[in-house]
Design a protein around this motif. Sequence first.
Motif, PDB file in Angstrom:
ATOM      1  N   ILE A  31      50.064 -24.945  -3.519  1.00  0.00           N
ATOM      2  CA  ILE A  31      51.196 -24.316  -2.862  1.00  0.00           C
ATOM      3  C   ILE A  31      52.298 -25.362  -2.748  1.00  0.00           C
ATOM      4  O   ILE A  31      52.027 -26.560  -2.719  1.00  0.00           O
ATOM      5  CB  ILE A  31      50.843 -23.736  -1.476  1.00  0.00           C
ATOM      6  CG1 ILE A  31      50.311 -24.833  -0.546  1.00  0.00           C
ATOM      7  CG2 ILE A  31      49.844 -22.611  -1.588  1.00  0.00           C
ATOM      8  CD1 ILE A  31      50.136 -24.392   0.887  1.00  0.00           C
ATOM      9  N   GLU A  37      57.226 -29.713   6.122  1.00  0.00           N
ATOM     10  CA  GLU A  37      56.290 -28.600   6.297  1.00  0.00           C
ATOM     11  C   GLU A  37      54.844 -29.076   6.195  1.00  0.00           C
ATOM     12  O   GLU A  37      53.990 -28.676   6.981  1.00  0.00           O
ATOM     13  CB  GLU A  37      56.547 -27.523   5.238  1.00  0.00           C
ATOM     14  CG  GLU A  37      57.851 -26.788   5.414  1.00  0.00           C
ATOM     15  CD  GLU A  37      58.225 -25.946   4.215  1.00  0.00           C
ATOM     16  OE1 GLU A  37      58.957 -24.953   4.418  1.00  0.00           O
ATOM     17  OE2 GLU A  37      57.820 -26.274   3.080  1.00  0.00           O
ATOM     18  N   TYR A  38      54.578 -29.951   5.223  1.00  0.00           N
ATOM     19  CA  TYR A  38      53.220 -30.454   5.030  1.00  0.00           C
ATOM     20  C   TYR A  38      52.770 -31.301   6.220  1.00  0.00           C
ATOM     21  O   TYR A  38      51.635 -31.184   6.682  1.00  0.00           O
ATOM     22  CB  TYR A  38      53.127 -31.264   3.738  1.00  0.00           C
ATOM     23  CG  TYR A  38      51.739 -31.761   3.453  1.00  0.00           C
ATOM     24  CD1 TYR A  38      50.699 -30.872   3.178  1.00  0.00           C
ATOM     25  CD2 TYR A  38      51.443 -33.115   3.472  1.00  0.00           C
ATOM     26  CE1 TYR A  38      49.420 -31.317   2.928  1.00  0.00           C
ATOM     27  CE2 TYR A  38      50.167 -33.571   3.206  1.00  0.00           C
ATOM     28  CZ  TYR A  38      49.156 -32.675   2.950  1.00  0.00           C
ATOM     29  OH  TYR A  38      47.882 -33.129   2.708  1.00  0.00           O
ATOM     30  N   LEU A  41      51.860 -28.965   8.996  1.00  0.00           N
ATOM     31  CA  LEU A  41      50.572 -28.330   8.706  1.00  0.00           C
ATOM     32  C   LEU A  41      49.420 -29.294   9.011  1.00  0.00           C
ATOM     33  O   LEU A  41      48.431 -28.916   9.636  1.00  0.00           O
ATOM     34  CB  LEU A  41      50.547 -27.893   7.243  1.00  0.00           C
ATOM     35  CG  LEU A  41      49.458 -26.943   6.795  1.00  0.00           C
ATOM     36  CD1 LEU A  41      49.515 -25.627   7.558  1.00  0.00           C
ATOM     37  CD2 LEU A  41      49.572 -26.694   5.306  1.00  0.00           C
ATOM     38  N   ALA A  45      46.497 -28.828  11.977  1.00  0.00           N
ATOM     39  CA  ALA A  45      45.075 -28.881  11.614  1.00  0.00           C
ATOM     40  C   ALA A  45      44.368 -30.009  12.359  1.00  0.00           C
ATOM     41  O   ALA A  45      43.248 -29.841  12.856  1.00  0.00           O
ATOM     42  CB  ALA A  45      44.932 -29.062  10.103  1.00  0.00           C
ATOM     43  N   ILE A  52      42.996 -28.520   6.611  1.00  0.00           N
ATOM     44  CA  ILE A  52      44.138 -27.662   6.296  1.00  0.00           C
ATOM     45  C   ILE A  52      43.647 -26.363   5.656  1.00  0.00           C
ATOM     46  O   ILE A  52      44.132 -25.283   5.972  1.00  0.00           O
ATOM     47  CB  ILE A  52      45.142 -28.401   5.383  1.00  0.00           C
ATOM     48  CG1 ILE A  52      45.799 -29.548   6.166  1.00  0.00           C
ATOM     49  CG2 ILE A  52      46.198 -27.448   4.840  1.00  0.00           C
ATOM     50  CD1 ILE A  52      46.666 -30.454   5.325  1.00  0.00           C
ATOM     51  N   SER A  53      42.667 -26.460   4.777  1.00  0.00           N
ATOM     52  CA  SER A  53      42.130 -25.254   4.132  1.00  0.00           C
ATOM     53  C   SER A  53      41.558 -24.291   5.163  1.00  0.00           C
ATOM     54  O   SER A  53      41.777 -23.080   5.098  1.00  0.00           O
ATOM     55  CB  SER A  53      41.043 -25.633   3.124  1.00  0.00           C
ATOM     56  OG  SER A  53      41.587 -26.371   2.071  1.00  0.00           O
ATOM     57  N   LEU A  55      42.358 -24.127   8.326  1.00  0.00           N
ATOM     58  CA  LEU A  55      43.481 -23.597   9.098  1.00  0.00           C
ATOM     59  C   LEU A  55      44.115 -22.403   8.391  1.00  0.00           C
ATOM     60  O   LEU A  55      44.396 -21.373   9.011  1.00  0.00           O
ATOM     61  CB  LEU A  55      44.525 -24.691   9.329  1.00  0.00           C
ATOM     62  CG  LEU A  55      45.809 -24.264  10.045  1.00  0.00           C
ATOM     63  CD1 LEU A  55      45.509 -23.766  11.457  1.00  0.00           C
ATOM     64  CD2 LEU A  55      46.809 -25.403  10.067  1.00  0.00           C
ATOM     65  N   ILE A  56      44.301 -22.516   7.088  1.00  0.00           N
ATOM     66  CA  ILE A  56      44.889 -21.414   6.319  1.00  0.00           C
ATOM     67  C   ILE A  56      43.963 -20.203   6.328  1.00  0.00           C
ATOM     68  O   ILE A  56      44.399 -19.071   6.524  1.00  0.00           O
ATOM     69  CB  ILE A  56      45.204 -21.870   4.884  1.00  0.00           C
ATOM     70  CG1 ILE A  56      46.348 -22.895   4.920  1.00  0.00           C
ATOM     71  CG2 ILE A  56      45.552 -20.686   3.985  1.00  0.00           C
ATOM     72  CD1 ILE A  56      46.587 -23.610   3.618  1.00  0.00           C
ATOM     73  N   ARG A  57      42.650 -20.438   6.140  1.00  0.00           N
ATOM     74  CA  ARG A  57      41.696 -19.324   6.158  1.00  0.00           C
ATOM     75  C   ARG A  57      41.712 -18.602   7.502  1.00  0.00           C
ATOM     76  O   ARG A  57      41.701 -17.374   7.556  1.00  0.00           O
ATOM     77  CB  ARG A  57      40.286 -19.828   5.862  1.00  0.00           C
ATOM     78  CG  ARG A  57      40.030 -20.110   4.431  1.00  0.00           C
ATOM     79  CD  ARG A  57      38.551 -20.429   4.209  1.00  0.00           C
ATOM     80  NE  ARG A  57      38.468 -21.430   3.170  1.00  0.00           N
ATOM     81  CZ  ARG A  57      38.290 -22.730   3.354  1.00  0.00           C
ATOM     82  NH1 ARG A  57      38.097 -23.222   4.563  1.00  0.00           N
ATOM     83  NH2 ARG A  57      38.274 -23.562   2.342  1.00  0.00           N
ATOM     84  N   THR A  59      44.167 -18.649   9.815  1.00  0.00           N
ATOM     85  CA  THR A  59      45.482 -18.054  10.055  1.00  0.00           C
ATOM     86  C   THR A  59      45.631 -16.702   9.367  1.00  0.00           C
ATOM     87  O   THR A  59      46.190 -15.761   9.930  1.00  0.00           O
ATOM     88  CB  THR A  59      46.596 -19.007   9.577  1.00  0.00           C
ATOM     89  OG1 THR A  59      46.458 -20.247  10.280  1.00  0.00           O
ATOM     90  CG2 THR A  59      47.971 -18.424   9.821  1.00  0.00           C
ATOM     91  N   PHE A  60      45.109 -16.587   8.154  1.00  0.00           N
ATOM     92  CA  PHE A  60      45.248 -15.352   7.389  1.00  0.00           C
ATOM     93  C   PHE A  60      43.988 -14.486   7.421  1.00  0.00           C
ATOM     94  O   PHE A  60      43.846 -13.559   6.638  1.00  0.00           O
ATOM     95  CB  PHE A  60      45.651 -15.664   5.948  1.00  0.00           C
ATOM     96  CG  PHE A  60      47.043 -16.223   5.856  1.00  0.00           C
ATOM     97  CD1 PHE A  60      48.141 -15.388   5.932  1.00  0.00           C
ATOM     98  CD2 PHE A  60      47.237 -17.582   5.724  1.00  0.00           C
ATOM     99  CE1 PHE A  60      49.425 -15.904   5.864  1.00  0.00           C
ATOM    100  CE2 PHE A  60      48.523 -18.111   5.661  1.00  0.00           C
ATOM    101  CZ  PHE A  60      49.621 -17.271   5.738  1.00  0.00           C
TER     102      PHE A  60
END
Length: 74
Positions: A31, A37-38, A41, A45, A52-53, A55-57, A59-60
């Motif tokens: 991404i 932004e990074y 993020l 996390a 971070i991975s 956190l994304i899982r 969040t969505f």
Amino acid sequence: MTNDRNWGGLRKGAGAPITVGAENRRKQRAISLSDKEYELLKEIASERQISISELIRITFNLDTANETANNESE
């Protein structure tokens, strides 16, 4: 040129065993984020003590979708 030695090439049984089924295996994805932004993020996390991975899982709701698919197949 042939390799008469048993090093430097593919050998049966070499490498780590695959322990996760193909449907649950995770692949790397890319991404685009600005440095700011990074950093944000990473900070979020880190505060939650997760990757971070993960956190994304979370969040969505991607883990929930995966668990639902696994439960339906059982």
